[in-house]
Design a protein around this motif. Structure first.
Motif, PDB file in Angstrom:
ATOM      1  N   PHE A  10      39.776  39.628  -1.819  1.00 22.98           N
ATOM      2  CA  PHE A  10      40.294  40.726  -1.421  1.00 22.98           C
ATOM      3  C   PHE A  10      38.453  41.547  -0.587  1.00 22.98           C
ATOM      4  O   PHE A  10      39.530  42.341   0.846  1.00 22.98           O
ATOM      5  CB  PHE A  10      40.013  41.742  -2.248  1.00 22.98           C
ATOM      6  CG  PHE A  10      41.124  41.490  -3.616  1.00 22.98           C
ATOM      7  CD1 PHE A  10      42.362  40.558  -3.714  1.00 22.98           C
ATOM      8  CD2 PHE A  10      41.033  42.341  -4.540  1.00 22.98           C
ATOM      9  CE1 PHE A  10      43.405  40.426  -4.331  1.00 22.98           C
ATOM     10  CE2 PHE A  10      42.188  42.278  -5.513  1.00 22.98           C
ATOM     11  CZ  PHE A  10      42.767  41.883  -5.646  1.00 22.98           C
ATOM     12  N   ALA A  11      37.774  40.808  -0.940  1.00 24.62           N
ATOM     13  CA  ALA A  11      36.955  41.119   0.749  1.00 24.62           C
ATOM     14  C   ALA A  11      37.734  40.973   1.839  1.00 24.62           C
ATOM     15  O   ALA A  11      37.445  41.751   2.827  1.00 24.62           O
ATOM     16  CB  ALA A  11      35.655  40.778   0.394  1.00 24.62           C
ATOM     17  N   SER A  12      37.610  39.431   2.025  1.00 24.54           N
ATOM     18  CA  SER A  12      38.077  39.325   3.709  1.00 24.54           C
ATOM     19  C   SER A  12      39.357  40.265   3.514  1.00 24.54           C
ATOM     20  O   SER A  12      39.314  40.691   4.929  1.00 24.54           O
ATOM     21  CB  SER A  12      38.874  37.220   3.708  1.00 24.54           C
ATOM     22  OG  SER A  12      39.644  36.968   4.750  1.00 24.54           O
ATOM     23  N   HIS A  13      40.441  40.206   2.978  1.00 29.52           N
ATOM     24  CA  HIS A  13      41.458  41.499   3.344  1.00 29.52           C
ATOM     25  C   HIS A  13      40.765  42.428   3.768  1.00 29.52           C
ATOM     26  O   HIS A  13      41.588  43.473   4.888  1.00 29.52           O
ATOM     27  CB  HIS A  13      42.489  41.127   2.052  1.00 29.52           C
ATOM     28  CG  HIS A  13      43.556  39.801   1.728  1.00 29.52           C
ATOM     29  ND1 HIS A  13      43.896  39.277   2.843  1.00 29.52           N
ATOM     30  CD2 HIS A  13      43.350  39.416   0.774  1.00 29.52           C
ATOM     31  CE1 HIS A  13      44.932  38.105   2.564  1.00 29.52           C
ATOM     32  NE2 HIS A  13      44.661  38.062   1.281  1.00 29.52           N
ATOM     33  N   LEU A  14      40.033  43.006   3.088  1.00 31.37           N
ATOM     34  CA  LEU A  14      39.667  44.321   3.547  1.00 31.37           C
ATOM     35  C   LEU A  14      38.790  44.268   4.502  1.00 31.37           C
ATOM     36  O   LEU A  14      39.339  45.679   5.236  1.00 31.37           O
ATOM     37  CB  LEU A  14      38.579  45.056   2.253  1.00 31.37           C
ATOM     38  CG  LEU A  14      38.208  46.159   2.366  1.00 31.37           C
ATOM     39  CD1 LEU A  14      39.162  47.164   2.228  1.00 31.37           C
ATOM     40  CD2 LEU A  14      36.690  46.474   1.703  1.00 31.37           C
ATOM     41  N   ASP A  15      38.285  43.608   4.772  1.00 29.12           N
ATOM     42  CA  ASP A  15      37.496  43.768   6.086  1.00 29.12           C
ATOM     43  C   ASP A  15      38.791  43.070   7.445  1.00 29.12           C
ATOM     44  O   ASP A  15      38.806  44.463   8.254  1.00 29.12           O
ATOM     45  CB  ASP A  15      36.467  41.791   6.223  1.00 29.12           C
ATOM     46  CG  ASP A  15      35.824  41.982   7.481  1.00 29.12           C
ATOM     47  OD1 ASP A  15      34.808  43.258   8.484  1.00 29.12           O
ATOM     48  OD2 ASP A  15      36.137  41.319   8.563  1.00 29.12           O
ATOM     49  N   LYS A  16      39.434  42.450   7.268  1.00 23.64           N
ATOM     50  CA  LYS A  16      41.009  42.260   8.161  1.00 23.64           C
ATOM     51  C   LYS A  16      41.785  43.728   8.874  1.00 23.64           C
ATOM     52  O   LYS A  16      41.593  43.871   9.831  1.00 23.64           O
ATOM     53  CB  LYS A  16      41.415  41.809   7.639  1.00 23.64           C
ATOM     54  CG  LYS A  16      41.009  39.734   8.304  1.00 23.64           C
ATOM     55  CD  LYS A  16      42.124  38.607   8.073  1.00 23.64           C
ATOM     56  CE  LYS A  16      41.779  37.118   7.810  1.00 23.64           C
ATOM     57  NZ  LYS A  16      42.603  36.274   7.740  1.00 23.64           N
ATOM     58  N   LEU A  17      41.880  44.441   7.292  1.00 30.37           N
ATOM     59  CA  LEU A  17      42.811  45.962   6.869  1.00 30.37           C
ATOM     60  C   LEU A  17      41.444  46.820   8.360  1.00 30.37           C
ATOM     61  O   LEU A  17      42.557  47.751   8.624  1.00 30.37           O
ATOM     62  CB  LEU A  17      43.435  46.498   6.625  1.00 30.37           C
ATOM     63  CG  LEU A  17      44.433  45.202   5.212  1.00 30.37           C
ATOM     64  CD1 LEU A  17      44.463  45.792   3.548  1.00 30.37           C
ATOM     65  CD2 LEU A  17      45.300  45.152   6.734  1.00 30.37           C
ATOM     66  N   GLN A  18      41.147  46.946   7.926  1.00 37.25           N
ATOM     67  CA  GLN A  18      39.834  47.291   8.174  1.00 37.25           C
ATOM     68  C   GLN A  18      39.518  47.746  10.190  1.00 37.25           C
ATOM     69  O   GLN A  18      39.332  48.805  10.240  1.00 37.25           O
ATOM     70  CB  GLN A  18      38.306  47.579   7.730  1.00 37.25           C
ATOM     71  CG  GLN A  18      38.277  48.369   6.541  1.00 37.25           C
ATOM     72  CD  GLN A  18      37.522  48.688   5.735  1.00 37.25           C
ATOM     73  OE1 GLN A  18      36.202  47.698   6.043  1.00 37.25           O
ATOM     74  NE2 GLN A  18      36.633  49.382   4.551  1.00 37.25           N
TER      75      GLN A  18
END
Length: 207
Positions: free
Chosen positions: A107-115
């Protein structure tokens, strides 16, 4: 003749004297035997009482032993079952923690990409390519989020996704694959709509 009668009389007197002399000795011997028998009887009575006491003690000990054996069996079953359940619970908790750790990293990886995506800063020439990548990232993040929510739905961690439920006996991750399959089917069904919406947005921005 008179002499013979006198002699007989003397003999009778001596016999009576002998009987009188021996009578106390016989009496003493009888009393002694009676006392000895009485003492022996008292000793036997004491022995009988001692045996009865030991018998009662043994019966009491046997009663305690039976009670302990019964408690031992009952407690052994309870403790054994509890240890088994605790071991299973600890194993599931460790597995859940490991899954949560992996989920957090994902989730942290997805969050970093989306932001990092900023459509306002994309040029018209790069907009299509950027939107494709961004849409793919968003769909992947949404897919993995739903998979995680379904996986943890029957666990304590289900509350993280608003799906906390009481654990059902025998519940496993088997239902996760069904849920994920349904979610993917829904995503495949709605994907054309999303793509068309994306194309329409691109066309609108290019005007």
């Amino acid at each position: 003749m008179p002499g013979n009668a006198e002699h007989t009389h003397h003999i009778r007197l001596r016999t009576q004297q002998l009987e009188m002399n021996t009578s106390p000795a016989v009496s003493d011997d009888y009393e002694g035997k009676l006392q000895a028998a009485q003492v022996q009887l008292e000793e036997l009575q004491k022995q009988r009482e001692e045996l009865e006491r030991k018998k009662q003690e043994l019966e009491a000990l046997n009663g305690r032993k039976r009670q302990f054996l019964s408690s031992q069996v009952e407690l052994t079953e309870k403790l054994s079952a509890a240890v088994t359940r605790i071991d299973r619970e600890l194993y599931e908790m460790r597995q859940e923690m490991e899954d949560l750790e992996q989920c957090r990293v994902c989730f942290a990886s997805h969050l970093d990409k989306l932001q990092k995506y900023n459509p306002e800063a994309w040029s018209k020439e790069q907009l299509a390519a950027h939107l494709d990548r961004a849409t793919t990232s968003a769909e992947l993040a949404a897919d993995e989020y739903e998979q995680a929510a379904a996986h943890f739905s029957n666990m304590r961690s289900g509350e993280i996704f608003g799906r906390g439920k009481a654990r059902r006996p025998g519940a496993s991750a088997g239902g996760t694959s069904d849920f994920t399959a349904q979610f993917r089917s829904g995503l495949a069904f709605n994907l054309p709509v999303l793509v068309l919406g994306g194309i329409a947005l691109i066309v609108y921005l290019l005007k």
